[in-house]
Design an enzyme around this catalytic site. Sequence first.
Site, PDB file in Angstrom:
ATOM      1  N   GLU A   1      -6.407  -8.212   0.289  1.00  0.00           N
ATOM      2  CA  GLU A   1      -6.802  -8.226   1.704  1.00  0.00           C
ATOM      3  C   GLU A   1      -8.294  -7.977   1.768  1.00  0.00           C
ATOM      4  OE1 GLU A   1      -4.729  -5.369   4.144  1.00  0.00           O
ATOM      5  OE2 GLU A   1      -2.751  -6.028   3.494  1.00  0.00           O
TER       6      GLU A   1
ATOM      7  N   GLU B   1       0.824  -1.219   0.000  1.00  0.00           N
ATOM      8  CA  GLU B   1       0.000   0.000   0.000  1.00  0.00           C
ATOM      9  C   GLU B   1       0.858   1.268   0.000  1.00  0.00           C
ATOM     10  OE1 GLU B   1      -2.706  -0.425   3.353  1.00  0.00           O
ATOM     11  OE2 GLU B   1      -3.978  -1.769   2.192  1.00  0.00           O
TER      12      GLU B   1
END
Length: 478
Positions: A264, A120
């Site tokens: 995720e 990320e």
Amino acid sequence: MARAMALLWACTSILVTTGVVADNIGVNWGLMSSHPLHPSIVVRLLKDNGMKKVKLFDADPWAVGYLAGTGIEVMLGIPNDQLKTMANDYGAAEDWVKENLTRHLHDGGVNIKYVAVGNEPFLSSYNGSFTEYTFPALRNVQKALNDAGIGDKIKATVPLNADVYESGSNIPSEGAFRSDIKDPLTQIVHFYKEQGCPFVINIYPFLSLYQNTNFPRDFAFFDGGHPLNDKNVQYDNVFDANHDTLVWALKKAGVPDLKIIVGEVGWPTDGNKFATKDNAKKFYDGLFKKLASNKGTPLRPGKMEVYVFSLFDEDMKSVQPGNFERHWGIFTFDGKPKFPMDFSGNGTDKPLVAAKGVQYLPKQWCVYDEDAMNQQALPSQMSWACSHADCTCLQEGSSCFTGNTNFKISYAFNSYYQTNDQDVEACNFEGLGKIVNEDPSKGTCQFPIRIKSAGERLSLAYGAIAALVFLASLFTMV
Ligand SMILES: *[C@@H]1O[C@H](CO)[C@@H](O)[C@H](O)[C@H]1NC(C)=O
Ligand SMILES: *[C@@H]1O[C@H](CO)[C@@H](O)[C@H](O)[C@H]1NC(C)=O
Ligand SMILES: *[C@@H]1O[C@H](CO)[C@@H](O)[C@H](O)[C@H]1NC(C)=O
């Protein structure tokens, strides 16, 4: 005959104890824990539960080695603090591939399929610290894979948070890449297309609810309430709507057919009023049922590939996103299943298989001694304990919030004592702590006993990571 019976028994017991997880569902295995389970125990747990894919956040060869010969498909990770080096120095990417990847590819080795380059890195809260390095690092890593002759089978990708795209009114068709990262992200997705890499996205319906208490509750789950109409396409849950916002953003960036993997997805169980076991179970039930149906999303019908977040609770994670951040595990930190799950999605709950061979510290706890002198030291001792150990369960909406004040002080003291491996000094608190042999847990509030350290290697690795993170924070400050 006896042998045949024994064989039969062995086969049945395998059938009974081994769960089966569909091959399109993987799990994230994070290591931000003060007391991580030994990797051999974790790999056994993955096998016992029939899990076929695992996603890691780094590539510690000691941990990765235990996955050898299991057939479990692995996504290795390169932490964000290595992106700059990988971007500026092709040799560093080559060395990484050699040291952390090709060494595991022998016969009976590790089944590596992806390399996650950063984690990320475009998160808004990083203020752009990694923006300029991400694409060059990705390009160097994939080139190193190609040059090693394994680039057709092993692909590099950058797992991204769903905050990389936005949609003015939460309508999927209005989705587009966030303006500050539009250029590097467009380069990345065209590179993916050219190299055959997937787009990996992290989607969190929990956060929709957490960030906006007016968010329609049933839209966060998969119950079919509050349908959203987007150009005659109906959405009945935010997971699909969010996923298809990405599909629209990719279309607008000129790569409409890019493969998407959900890197995720999950639901935490403590640290917030919405983070409960009941809600987590409800969310996973809906998710797995949806995945089993192979319906996909309105814009991407068919089989989806997802990684559950996460395997274990991790008490060293930053609570900057919220107190729930340390409670994402489908297992507790010591490998106990939190609730039965229906990974098959066909309506049959199964208890997950717990970690085997876990070694605990002795059965003792540290609690607040109400009769001690020196009560004026209490506030400073309490705040010391909570700034050096996990106290997220004490916050509003959490499992220990309802206890009385003395009980909460005991919780904090015990948390610090356990985190410090039950060191006698760690239960001093200027005379306010005392060690007891009776479990002080009450109701929903559990006083956990930590496990024996996973060993020198891991703690060294954590020391190194902590030092790197510290150094990196110094650099971002100047
Ligand atoms: C291999 O991975 C480990 C763990 O992520 C890292 O510390 C190490 O620097 C990597 N090796 C190279 C040569 O980059
Ligand atoms: C990003 O900026 C905010 C506000 O200026 C600051 O509080 C935060 O610490 C910064 N984060 C990083 C990673 O630099
Ligand atoms: C559901 O899946 C489980 C495990 O994969 C299997 O044992 C069970 O027979 C299945 N049940 C139905 C109704 O298909």
